[in-house]
Enzyme design. Structure first.
Site, mmCIF file in Angstrom:
data_model
loop_
_atom_site.group_PDB
_atom_site.id
_atom_site.type_symbol
_atom_site.label_atom_id
_atom_site.label_comp_id
_atom_site.label_asym_id
_atom_site.label_seq_id
_atom_site.Cartn_x
_atom_site.Cartn_y
_atom_site.Cartn_z
ATOM 1 N N HIS A 1 0.905 -1.153 0.000
ATOM 2 C CA HIS A 1 0.000 0.000 0.000
ATOM 3 C C HIS A 1 0.942 1.200 0.000
ATOM 4 O O HIS A 1 1.456 1.597 1.050
ATOM 5 C CB HIS A 1 -0.881 -0.053 1.249
ATOM 6 C CG HIS A 1 -1.696 1.174 1.498
ATOM 7 N ND1 HIS A 1 -3.070 1.169 1.519
ATOM 8 C CD2 HIS A 1 -1.322 2.453 1.765
ATOM 9 C CE1 HIS A 1 -3.510 2.399 1.789
ATOM 10 N NE2 HIS A 1 -2.478 3.189 1.940
ATOM 11 N N ASP B 1 -10.494 -3.688 -3.749
ATOM 12 C CA ASP B 1 -10.239 -3.107 -2.426
ATOM 13 C C ASP B 1 -11.568 -2.957 -1.671
ATOM 14 O O ASP B 1 -11.819 -1.962 -0.995
ATOM 15 C CB ASP B 1 -9.494 -1.774 -2.523
ATOM 16 C CG ASP B 1 -8.864 -1.351 -1.189
ATOM 17 O OD1 ASP B 1 -8.931 -2.128 -0.205
ATOM 18 O OD2 ASP B 1 -8.299 -0.232 -1.127
HETATM 19 ZN ZN LIG Z 1 -4.618 -0.139 0.805
HETATM 20 ZN ZN LIG Z 2 -7.122 -2.479 1.029
#
Ligand SMILES: [Zn+2]
Ligand SMILES: [Zn+2]
Length: 428
Positions: A180, A309
């Site tokens: 991320h 996500d």
């Molecule tokens: Zn993320």
């Molecule tokens: Zn995520």
């Protein structure tokens, strides 16, 4: 007697095998037994005329909130949402409470996934203990237990030395490290993209540099490890700058892949103008030119996977003020229609290109033998009606959460049937 299922006369799109033609698919004992003109009679028969027949869709980035936040989502509810969205395999993120950071945790996710009996449930393990970014978690044991990769998702690994060790260590087990990308010194307390809108709305912004700085740094680490068989995956890239970095990395043939979400292709920062927290997501919604750059990246083949996500949250939490509400959008059940709207309708991808980014390519990133209708493979198949328009209605979601800004949107491409291991696990 063998169990059989024959899918007749659909448009079979199987990018892994270069197939895009009207034909039949025969399933015997949970495995693909034939693709082509099948003369043999088998029962039952699904008439797929006018439908697309594809390998089961794969989403390598979902949050099922179990253990710890079962009121938002469980592996059972998330799995039901997955098959309703056409997904026969999903990869859970390890930022649960407590996080998935050892062998027992990984086995727990798998057990719950098997019990739900809907989609194949995989998981990544945390890169670092407690996801604190300091000491590496028990990656070896987690790999042995079947974790398909590692990530501290919802946070980036801030310390480059820790990230370097993680890449080297994961390579010993042949696993991908997914990042991320977010340098906290640039992201600060940002709740939306830093720019014109964050200024006029009086909200703290997260600069695009927060993503790009970490991606750039990680690319340097990957370059340094060129003799090690590492695999690095950039999650949810969202900026034109990240696309530039991916383009250069691809030119250098670095072992780097990346994914893009539906919201970063369809929604821009001005969606936050009414302080609607359904648009609060991390990385934040960016600008129209970032969206164009992402589409161009997809057109060029720089993007390896489409991933949702899927980040479910309670209504009560999303009703907090913009500053305090949690980040995330729940989109597993409407993702296919959204990708079609973002990519197929404007001609960025054709159907085969879209299906490849939702099947064969993501399977390769996580190193599983899926995403194909090859003979002998496990029969995970999605049947799609590519023409009928329908309205997204969050009230029909199997997901426990409703934090979805697409409620009321009209999309095409409806999942008709989801077949997992030869069994119909979802049908309209
Ligand atoms: Zn993320
Ligand atoms: Zn995520």
């Amino acid at each position: 007697m063998n169990s059989e299922l024959l899918i007749k006369n659909g448009r079979v799109i199987d990018p892994a095998n270069g197939i895009d033609e009207k034909c039949d698919v025969l399933i015997v004992d949970g495995k693909i037994a034939g693709v082509g003109k099948i003369e043999k009679s088998a029962q039952p028969v699904i008439d797929a005329a006018g439908k697309l027949v594809t390998p089961g869709l794969i989403d390598i980035h979902v949050h099922f909130r179990e253990p710890g936040d079962e009121e938002e989502e469980t592996i059972a509810s998330g799995s039901a949402a997955a098959v309703a969205g056409g997904f026969t395999s999903v990869v859970c993120m390890p930022n649960t409470n407590p996080p998935i950071e050892n062998e027992t945790d990984v086995e727990y996710i798998h057990r719950k996934g098997r019990k739900a009996r809907k989609t194949h449930v995989y998981t990544m393990g945390a890169i670092t203990q407690k996801r604190e970014g300091v000491e590496l978690a028990e990656m070896g044991f987690m790999a042995e237990a079947g974790a398909v990769g590692f990530t501290d998702d919802s946070d980036g690994v801030q310390d480059p030395a820790v990230m370097l060790r993680a890449l080297k260590y994961a390579a010993m087990f042949g696993k991908v490290v997914a990042q991320h990308c977010q340098d906290n010194s640039f992201a600060g307390e940002g709740v939306m993209n830093a720019g014109y809108y964050s200024t006029i709305l009086g909200l703290p912004g997260a600069d695009a540099l927060a993503e790009q700085a970490m991606l750039w740094r990680d690319i340097q680490l990957v370059k340094k490890l060129q003799r090690t068989p590492i695999r690095y995956h950039a999650q949810h890239i969202s900026t034109a700058g990240s696309v530039e970095l991916m383009r250069a990395a691809r030119k250098d043939s670095l072992p780097i892949t990346c994914e893009v979400t539906p919201h970063h292709l369809l929604l821009a920062e001005e969606c936050c103008a009414e302080y609607d927290t359904n648009y609060k997501v991390n990385p934040p919604l960016r600008t129209a030119s970032d969206i164009e750059a992402l589409k161009e990246a997809i057109r060029e083949g720089l993007v390896d996977a489409l991933a949702t996500d899927h980040a479910p949250h309670l209504q009560s939490e999303k009703e907090l003020e913009f500053l305090a509400a949690p980040f995330g959008i729940a989109s597993l059940e409407c993702a296919l229609g959204l990708y079609v709207k973002a990519l197929v309708e404007p001609g960025v991808l054709d159907w085969a290109g879209l299906i490849e980014l939702m099947t064969a390519k993501p399977a390769k990133i996580i190193g599983v033998d899926k995403g194909t209708l090859g003979v002998g493979k496990q029969a995970d198949v999605t049947i799609i009606d590519p023409n009928t328009e329908y309205e997204i209605d969050v009230n029909t979601f199997r997901s426990k959460s409703r934090n979805c800004p697409y409620h009321g949107w009209k999309v095409i491409a409806k999942v008709e049937k989801t077949i997992v291991g030869g069994e119909i696990r979802f049908e309209v």
